[in-house]
Design a protein around this motif. Structure first.
Motif, PDB file in Angstrom:
ATOM      1  N   ASP A 118       0.857  -1.180   0.000  1.00 19.40           N
ATOM      2  CA  ASP A 118       0.000   0.000   0.000  1.00 19.40           C
ATOM      3  C   ASP A 118       0.898   1.237   0.000  1.00 19.40           C
ATOM      4  O   ASP A 118       2.136   1.126  -0.045  1.00 19.40           O
ATOM      5  CB  ASP A 118      -0.977  -0.007   1.174  1.00 19.40           C
ATOM      6  N   VAL A 119       0.321   2.437   0.075  1.00 20.77           N
ATOM      7  CA  VAL A 119       1.115   3.650  -0.029  1.00 20.77           C
ATOM      8  C   VAL A 119       2.112   3.765   1.125  1.00 20.77           C
ATOM      9  O   VAL A 119       3.260   4.182   0.924  1.00 20.77           O
ATOM     10  CB  VAL A 119       0.203   4.897  -0.099  1.00 20.77           C
ATOM     11  N   GLY A 120       1.703   3.368   2.338  1.00 21.42           N
ATOM     12  CA  GLY A 120       2.615   3.419   3.472  1.00 21.42           C
ATOM     13  C   GLY A 120       3.797   2.487   3.298  1.00 21.42           C
ATOM     14  O   GLY A 120       4.941   2.841   3.599  1.00 21.42           O
ATOM     15  N   ASP A 121       3.534   1.265   2.802  1.00 21.42           N
ATOM     16  CA  ASP A 121       4.613   0.308   2.544  1.00 21.42           C
ATOM     17  C   ASP A 121       5.611   0.872   1.536  1.00 21.42           C
ATOM     18  O   ASP A 121       6.827   0.777   1.711  1.00 21.42           O
ATOM     19  CB  ASP A 121       4.043  -1.000   1.992  1.00 21.42           C
ATOM     20  N   SER A 122       5.086   1.448   0.460  1.00 22.36           N
ATOM     21  CA  SER A 122       5.943   1.988  -0.592  1.00 22.36           C
ATOM     22  C   SER A 122       6.800   3.134  -0.075  1.00 22.36           C
ATOM     23  O   SER A 122       7.994   3.227  -0.384  1.00 22.36           O
ATOM     24  CB  SER A 122       5.095   2.467  -1.778  1.00 22.36           C
ATOM     25  N   GLY A 224      -6.208  15.370   2.639  1.00 21.75           N
ATOM     26  CA  GLY A 224      -6.797  14.214   3.298  1.00 21.75           C
ATOM     27  C   GLY A 224      -6.661  12.907   2.543  1.00 21.75           C
ATOM     28  O   GLY A 224      -7.219  11.893   2.947  1.00 21.75           O
ATOM     29  N   ARG A 225      -5.872  12.875   1.444  1.00 22.23           N
ATOM     30  CA  ARG A 225      -5.823  11.632   0.663  1.00 22.23           C
ATOM     31  C   ARG A 225      -4.446  11.279   0.117  1.00 22.23           C
ATOM     32  O   ARG A 225      -4.174  10.117  -0.143  1.00 22.23           O
ATOM     33  CB  ARG A 225      -6.811  11.707  -0.505  1.00 22.23           C
ATOM     34  N   LYS A 226      -3.549  12.249  -0.085  1.00 27.96           N
ATOM     35  CA  LYS A 226      -2.220  11.952  -0.619  1.00 27.96           C
ATOM     36  C   LYS A 226      -1.216  11.896   0.528  1.00 27.96           C
ATOM     37  O   LYS A 226      -0.848  12.923   1.099  1.00 27.96           O
ATOM     38  CB  LYS A 226      -1.785  13.019  -1.638  1.00 27.96           C
ATOM     39  N   ARG A 227      -0.776  10.716   0.883  1.00 28.54           N
ATOM     40  CA  ARG A 227       0.181  10.561   1.968  1.00 28.54           C
ATOM     41  C   ARG A 227       1.597  10.759   1.437  1.00 28.54           C
ATOM     42  O   ARG A 227       1.955  10.204   0.397  1.00 28.54           O
ATOM     43  CB  ARG A 227       0.052   9.186   2.617  1.00 28.54           C
ATOM     44  N   CYS A 228       2.416  11.527   2.165  1.00 34.27           N
ATOM     45  CA  CYS A 228       3.748  11.836   1.652  1.00 34.27           C
ATOM     46  C   CYS A 228       4.665  12.324   2.763  1.00 34.27           C
ATOM     47  O   CYS A 228       4.224  12.680   3.854  1.00 34.27           O
ATOM     48  CB  CYS A 228       3.653  12.907   0.562  1.00 34.27           C
TER      49      CYS A 228
END
Length: 279
Positions: A118-122, A224-228
């Motif tokens: 998922d985005v956190g893993d990446s 609220g949607r793009k984690r970075c």
């Protein structure tokens, strides 16, 4: 430790002296950065990196050494309430987009498919990849990240026993159990992917916990949607506000634009109230 007040008969919990000393020394424990250089040199290198990428025009803050608080953001000019004090170009943000557009973008796309990332893993794996890649564009940012954390997840069992009755030992136990399963999963990924060869050479539980802690404490949710990972903004310390929560947005020009919720004078620390909008 519990002490009885002879005048009232009430029991009071007293923090053991070594825990008091630990908390007093906490800021010093955190002044240990990924980069192998003096604190001020790392700060100057980071600020120069920001300026060389246009920061003179889009940033009203810079990073400074804050006595007793490690690092923080300092205003370069007076910032008025509701001013946009940063307009960070999206290309400087560590995000799914920057991973996809990088030299290892195809490799990470394959990893995502093979391992269900998922985005956190990446973000966690890409942060590790860049930390151990010489000449990384994000090197000056990664260098000012803490090398180690002094938080309950890292405390010994003996230290945690001193907090019996607070619920903290039980919460830490659940956290660590979950992360042990995650560590086993990430170990299989790191040791099987050629792109992560340099990471695999130094991979262990401590490195995994470092990356997890950085991910949990530093990533920001844009709109609220793009984690970075957002260089500079994550150096803005937290301060409670009675009603206003910090908000960060991405505009049409692909610039990240946080707004000040209170007036900040020049050379003063910049602090915000974090909320679910950003994190």
């Amino acid at each position: 430790m519990c002490i009885r007040d002879r005048s009232t008969g009430a029991d009071h919990t007293v923090m053991p002296m070594r825990r008091v000393l630990l908390l007093l020394l906490l800021p010093l424990a955190w002044c240990n950065f990924v980069g192998d250089a003096a604190d001020q040199e790392l700060v100057e290198r980071f600020n120069s990196w920001i300026d060389s990428n246009g920061g003179d025009f889009w940033s009203k803050i810079r990073v400074g050494v804050i006595p007793g608080f490690r690092l923080g953001a300092v205003a370069k000019t007076t910032i008025q309430e509701d001013d946009v004090y940063l307009e960070v170009p999206w290309r400087m943000v560590i995000s799914e987009d920057s991973i996809r557009q990088s030299e290892v973008g195809d490799a990470f796309l394959g990893m995502r498919s093979r391992h269900g990332l998922d985005v956190g893993d990446s973000l966690l794996l890409y942060l590790l990849h860049e930390r151990f890649s010489s000449g990384s564009f994000w090197g000056p940012y990664i260098d000012i990240l803490p090398r180690a954390y002094e938080i309950p997840f890292y405390w010994t069992q003996g230290d945690l026993e001193e907090l019996e009755g607070t619920g903290m030992p039980e919460a830490v136990s659940i956290y660590l159990e979950t992360h042990r399963h995650s560590f086993e999963r990430f170990s299989r990924i790191v040791t099987s992917e050629p792109t992560l060869e340099r990471v695999a050479q130094v991979w262990d539980w401590d490195l995994f916990m470092w990356a997890s802690s950085v991910l949990d404490s530093r990533t920001i949710w844009i709109n609220g949607r793009k984690r970075c990972f957002l260089p500079m903004l994550d150096m803005v310390n937290n301060q409670n506000h009675i009603s206003r929560v910090h908000h960060t947005s991405l505009d049409e020009a692909d610039q990240v634009r946080p707004r000040a919720r209170v007036r900040v004078r020049v050379r003063a620390r910049v602090r915000v109230r974090r909320g679910r909008v950003d994190r």
